[in-house]
Design a protein around this motif. Sequence first.
Motif, PDB file in Angstrom:
ATOM      1  N   ALA A 191     -43.358   6.870 105.129  1.00 17.69           N
ATOM      2  CA  ALA A 191     -42.667   7.986 105.782  1.00 17.69           C
ATOM      3  C   ALA A 191     -42.782   7.947 107.296  1.00 17.69           C
ATOM      4  O   ALA A 191     -42.057   8.682 107.992  1.00 17.69           O
TER       5      ALA A 191
ATOM      6  N   THR B 135     -50.405   5.684  94.537  1.00 14.03           N
ATOM      7  CA  THR B 135     -49.516   6.185  95.592  1.00 14.03           C
ATOM      8  C   THR B 135     -50.181   7.271  96.443  1.00 14.03           C
ATOM      9  O   THR B 135     -49.512   7.976  97.182  1.00 14.03           O
TER      10      THR B 135
ATOM     11  N   SER C 229     -51.911  11.778 101.717  1.00 12.97           N
ATOM     12  CA  SER C 229     -50.492  11.741 101.375  1.00 12.97           C
ATOM     13  C   SER C 229     -50.335  11.267  99.945  1.00 12.97           C
ATOM     14  O   SER C 229     -51.211  10.575  99.401  1.00 12.97           O
TER      15      SER C 229
ATOM     16  N   VAL D 292     -47.091   9.906  97.348  1.00  9.96           N
ATOM     17  CA  VAL D 292     -45.685   9.580  97.084  1.00  9.96           C
ATOM     18  C   VAL D 292     -45.374   9.928  95.633  1.00  9.96           C
ATOM     19  O   VAL D 292     -46.004   9.404  94.704  1.00  9.96           O
TER      20      VAL D 292
ATOM     21  N   GLU E  83     -42.556  12.297  99.665  1.00  9.88           N
ATOM     22  CA  GLU E  83     -43.930  12.032 100.080  1.00  9.88           C
ATOM     23  C   GLU E  83     -44.501  13.334 100.610  1.00  9.88           C
ATOM     24  O   GLU E  83     -43.996  13.900 101.585  1.00  9.88           O
TER      25      GLU E  83
ATOM     26  N   THR F 254     -36.541  11.196 100.522  1.00  9.14           N
ATOM     27  CA  THR F 254     -35.589  10.087 100.596  1.00  9.14           C
ATOM     28  C   THR F 254     -34.379  10.446  99.750  1.00  9.14           C
ATOM     29  O   THR F 254     -34.442  10.409  98.505  1.00  9.14           O
TER      30      THR F 254
END
Length: 359
Positions: free
Chosen positions: A130, A214, A244, A246, A251, A278
């Motif tokens: 990101a 992730t 973070s 995903v 994210e 996204t």
Amino acid sequence: MRRMQKLAVLGALMLSGAAHAQSSVELYGIIDTGVMYVSNVGGHSNWLADPGTAAPNLFGLRGTEDLGGGLKAVFKLEGMFSLNNGASVNGLFGHETYVGLRDDRWGTLTAGNQIDFMFYSLVVDRWGPAFPFVSSLSLRQGSFAGLNIPNGPPGNGSFDFDRTLGAPIPNSVKYLSPTIAGLQVGAQYSFGGQAGSFGQNSGQSFGVNYHIGTVALNGAYTYVKYPELNHGNDGIRNMGAGASWVVGPAELAALYTNTENTENGARVAVYEADVTWTFSPFVHANLAYQFMKGNETLKNQKAHQETLSVMYSLSKRTSIYSGIALQQASGGPAWISLVPGPASGGSQVTGNIGLLHVF
């Protein structure tokens, strides 16, 4: 330019001049420009050439030489500049310069003018995929001039106070470990160069990155002493932790930082949460919220900020983007990052549209 910076530049140039079949040298950079509107700067609205809110304008050289057995020599020469007038920022290669060795098993050791782990761990590694889509309007600002941070823009003692823009530490040696079972650690030390006082004008930074699937977990600590603060015996201490995750096209990220001037006791805590979505390989959006709170030394000043940015990729190298940020402050005037001055009151809004090219 100090001695270690000179050595880093000299070593990098020698490596680039000796490039052969087992070496690589790359010229790279970012060009970013646009138009920005600000609702309130000292009581007046304003239009101005965008100072680069998607990314800083920079150019650089970086390269490697294969020494065999998994060992490589590495270098970087990187500078920032103003696209509006062409002037360099902090000198020709004032952003980051280093030369060093990288080993696949033992990690990387470099020396020069190097950005610390508040940026590389809490920003680059934490955001990961990101990172290119987050607007610089989310950088720290607000009415915290009492932090009195040296080496910033004139009259602005709190710009990027937790170093998430990426501020270099001069005369520093830096080690970054290889990643083992998802864990990577790093340490950096800057020699103050003061005779008879090893710690005066010195700096140090530490970072830790851990990835599991992730999910990314990150921590960092940086303490830099400045000649302007108690003759180099005090400085600005930063620390932070973030994460973070995903999840499909999204994210999710969170970050906490704490910044303190050890001379006057001024301190600001920042709590931030954001999501990057996204929509397609070409369209990305980031929505961020941050709450900034000063301590009693800063008269308990507070600021809330919401930032929305959208980027559309025309190609792998060229994108158009737009962003809007709103800050509400109490105890002092609102002031959004990259805006040329504070508002006349507790509210400030800015929006921009721009073009970004990476080479």
